[in-house]
Design a protein around this motif. Sequence first.
Motif, PDB file in Angstrom:
ATOM      1  N   THR A  53      30.902  42.272  38.677  1.00 45.66           N
ATOM      2  CA  THR A  53      31.760  43.138  37.865  1.00 45.66           C
ATOM      3  C   THR A  53      31.391  44.596  38.111  1.00 45.66           C
ATOM      4  N   ASP A  95      34.171  38.977  35.098  1.00 49.42           N
ATOM      5  CA  ASP A  95      34.834  38.476  36.298  1.00 49.42           C
ATOM      6  C   ASP A  95      34.975  36.962  36.324  1.00 49.42           C
ATOM      7  N   PHE A 101      38.892  49.515  39.604  1.00 45.68           N
ATOM      8  CA  PHE A 101      38.359  50.169  38.415  1.00 45.68           C
ATOM      9  C   PHE A 101      39.124  51.423  38.024  1.00 45.68           C
ATOM     10  N   PHE A 143      37.954  41.293  36.195  1.00 45.73           N
ATOM     11  CA  PHE A 143      38.085  41.904  37.519  1.00 45.73           C
ATOM     12  C   PHE A 143      38.416  40.822  38.541  1.00 45.73           C
TER      13      PHE A 143
END
Length: 232
Positions: A19, A176, A215, A194
């Motif tokens: 992540t 994630d 991000f 993610f």
Amino acid sequence: MTHFEALRGASIAFDLDGTLVDTAPDLVRALNESIARFGLDPVPVDDVRAMVGRGARALIVRAFDRAGAVLEPDMAESALSHFLMTYGADIAAHSRPFAGVEAALDVLAASGARLSVCTNKPSALARQLMEALDLTGRFERITGPEDAPAKKPDPSHLLTAAGEGDAGRFIALVGDSEPDALAAQGAGAASVLFSGGYSEKPVSTLGADRLFDHFDDLPAMLAELAAGRRPA
């Protein structure tokens, strides 16, 4: 209130491996050095990415299963000890934050969000990695499994990482994989996953509130969720 004002006082916890940081290159390096001592061929890094979330011992077991080799208990302990020694000796040789991580953290901090790390990585290794990558100062706390009543997917891990605060504050876990989604759901928090991480299952099947590919998109996504869960 504007969307970004909704983040003031919010608690945003981040998973670490897969992540915040792409740690697979160093994990596979340590794994392959450990199993080579038993005559096993190297495991490709892409195979390791889907195996990271269950810990070092599970990585070793899967490497032996992949090779069709028998892993005796004493071999497992020897391989694990060598793995931890090798990994810790150069923990950030190849590990780097994912693209856009630092900029996203800057935006969240400037918006007044409270940031923490919620990781199943052993606490000492998590802190060592964060320090090596100069990330420690960006977070109020780094909460590994030894620092909470139970590790993810138990929601107590997330609530410990989030810390104390107003009862009505917005809490989210950015992760994630399935343990992240389940911990958030159990805690009544938002889950944002993610897509470029280390999930064993497709992240689209995990019931997250939001998914993101980069991000750059994360702060606005969290702000939108926070605004939707708070009175204007």
